[in-house]
Design a protein around this motif. Structure first.
Motif, PDB file in Angstrom:
ATOM      1  N   ASN A  58       0.822  -1.207   0.000  1.00 49.86           N
ATOM      2  CA  ASN A  58       0.000   0.000   0.000  1.00 49.86           C
ATOM      3  C   ASN A  58       0.860   1.263   0.000  1.00 49.86           C
ATOM      4  O   ASN A  58       0.619   2.203  -0.758  1.00 49.86           O
ATOM      5  N   TRP A  61       2.673   1.622  -3.318  1.00 49.84           N
ATOM      6  CA  TRP A  61       1.811   2.158  -4.369  1.00 49.84           C
ATOM      7  C   TRP A  61       1.634   3.666  -4.211  1.00 49.84           C
ATOM      8  O   TRP A  61       1.662   4.409  -5.199  1.00 49.84           O
ATOM      9  N   GLN A  62       1.459   4.129  -2.968  1.00 52.14           N
ATOM     10  CA  GLN A  62       1.294   5.549  -2.735  1.00 52.14           C
ATOM     11  C   GLN A  62       2.543   6.339  -3.123  1.00 52.14           C
ATOM     12  O   GLN A  62       2.453   7.480  -3.570  1.00 52.14           O
ATOM     13  N   ILE A 107      -7.009  10.231  -0.715  1.00 55.68           N
ATOM     14  CA  ILE A 107      -7.690   9.142  -1.427  1.00 55.68           C
ATOM     15  C   ILE A 107      -7.542   7.842  -0.642  1.00 55.68           C
ATOM     16  O   ILE A 107      -8.503   7.075  -0.482  1.00 55.68           O
ATOM     17  N   ASN A 108      -6.345   7.590  -0.132  1.00 55.97           N
ATOM     18  CA  ASN A 108      -6.132   6.394   0.669  1.00 55.97           C
ATOM     19  C   ASN A 108      -6.956   6.447   1.949  1.00 55.97           C
ATOM     20  O   ASN A 108      -7.513   5.433   2.389  1.00 55.97           O
ATOM     21  N   THR A 111     -10.479   5.571   1.077  1.00 54.31           N
ATOM     22  CA  THR A 111     -10.615   4.153   0.739  1.00 54.31           C
ATOM     23  C   THR A 111     -10.651   3.291   1.995  1.00 54.31           C
ATOM     24  O   THR A 111     -11.473   2.374   2.118  1.00 54.31           O
ATOM     25  N   PRO A 200     -15.698   0.900  -1.789  1.00 49.71           N
ATOM     26  CA  PRO A 200     -14.288   1.212  -2.061  1.00 49.71           C
ATOM     27  C   PRO A 200     -14.000   1.540  -3.518  1.00 49.71           C
ATOM     28  O   PRO A 200     -13.089   2.317  -3.808  1.00 49.71           O
ATOM     29  N   GLU A 201     -14.757   0.939  -4.445  1.00 55.72           N
ATOM     30  CA  GLU A 201     -14.536   1.233  -5.860  1.00 55.72           C
ATOM     31  C   GLU A 201     -14.825   2.706  -6.161  1.00 55.72           C
ATOM     32  O   GLU A 201     -14.107   3.360  -6.937  1.00 55.72           O
ATOM     33  N   GLY A 204     -11.994   4.873  -5.072  1.00 56.47           N
ATOM     34  CA  GLY A 204     -10.893   4.886  -6.028  1.00 56.47           C
ATOM     35  C   GLY A 204     -11.111   5.905  -7.128  1.00 56.47           C
ATOM     36  O   GLY A 204     -10.149   6.439  -7.692  1.00 56.47           O
ATOM     37  N   PHE A 207      -9.605   9.746  -7.494  1.00 62.89           N
ATOM     38  CA  PHE A 207      -8.390  10.153  -8.202  1.00 62.89           C
ATOM     39  C   PHE A 207      -8.725  11.147  -9.304  1.00 62.89           C
ATOM     40  O   PHE A 207      -7.928  12.039  -9.613  1.00 62.89           O
TER      41      PHE A 207
END
Length: 293
Positions: A58, A61-62, A107-108, A111, A200-201, A204, A207
């Motif tokens: 995680n 990715w960030q 954003i995280n 989520t 959660p979708e 996302g 973004f």
């Protein structure tokens, strides 16, 4: 075993405030409540950090997008970029990359919050004898700790690429303080959005909101190089104030700027996060309180 001892053990196990013996008075009750607020908050923080520890991808990715952006803009497009007033473009770019990383962090946050909400984790927290503020505060503290780790890793990457802050230790500490203040204010935006979006979708998809918010700012290009109307929008972007103030404190090229908001970047880098916090923190708390059990 006495009745008082049994009751104390039961409350300690469940996470509720321990009973106060007779004669303890109001001060003892207040001390007990404060203690359990901090204890519950720490449990939420420990839970969040445990998830990061078990899923390091995680954080990778960030950090991946900002690092790739540095390589792309700094080395691929950097030779074609100009900085008003002169200066190296990579030195101009790095404070913007720090700010962009702090911005995308919301954003995280959203989520994680929406995942907990849809999986019933927040409902379970609400049904437990724990301080209601601990859930929101614990999320905020967790994100700040992760933000410190992200800034440290990104700074080490920038140093490896040849970036050097010329503002001294005091300037660097002040710049990182402003970056964390921006992240702190956006945490509550992320919590509020996480409690608003259905899954959660959908989180996302935020973004698509964050990307133009960072592009129409002074992260990559000075507002003076944009069309007039777009330059004014970019200059008044809260992110631009943090970026400009960070460049000033780091001793990096600031890219000029004659508008009032650009000349008072240090002031606005404090005012904007305070305004965002004053707006979204109450909204996040109110939304959390309105969740159905």
């Amino acid at each position: 075993m006495s009745t008082t001892t049994v009751t104390t053990e039961e409350h300690t196990t469940s996470g509720a405030a321990a009973p106060v013996p007779s004669g303890g008075g109001t001060d003892a009750v207040d001390h007990s409540r404060v203690y359990w607020v901090f204890a519950d908050c720490w449990n939420v923080v420990r839970r969040g950090l445990t998830h990061y520890q078990r899923q390091p991808v995680n954080i990778a990715w960030q950090l991946g997008f900002p690092i790739l952006s540095v390589l792309l803009y700094g080395y691929v497009f950097g030779s074609a970029m100009t900085v008003p007033g002169g200066g190296d473009y990579r030195d101009f770019l790095m404070p913007g990359m720090f700010a962009m990383t702090m911005t995308f962090g919301f954003i995280n946050t959203a989520t994680v919050v929406v995942y907990d909400a849809t999986k019933g984790v927040i409902d379970r927290f609400r049904s437990m004898p724990m301080a209601p503020s601990a859930v929101v505060a614990g999320r905020g503290v967790t994100d700040l700790i992760v933000a410190c780790a992200e800034l440290t890793i990104l700074m080490l990457t920038a140093l490896a690429m040849g970036w050097r802050p010329d503002g001294g230790i005091g300037g660097a500490v002040g710049a990182f303080g402003l970056l964390l203040l921006l992240r702190f204010s956006l945490i509550w935006l992320g919590v509020w959005l996480g409690l608003m979006v259905p899954n959660p979708e959908a989180a996302g998809g935020l973004f698509a909101v964050a990307f133009p918010l960072t592009m129409i700012s002074s992260i990559f290009v000075a507002p003076q190089l944009m069309p007039d109307w777009l330059g004014h929008v970019a200059a008044w972007n809260p992110i631009s104030s943090t970026v400009a103030a960070s460049r000033e404190l780091f001793g990096s090229p600031v890219g000029g700027g004659g508008s009032w908001v650009e000349q008072n970047a240090l002031l606005m880098a404090v005012v904007w996060p305070l305004v965002l916090t004053a707006v979204f923190l109450p909204l996040a708390v109110r939304r959390f309180q309105r969740l159905s059990r």
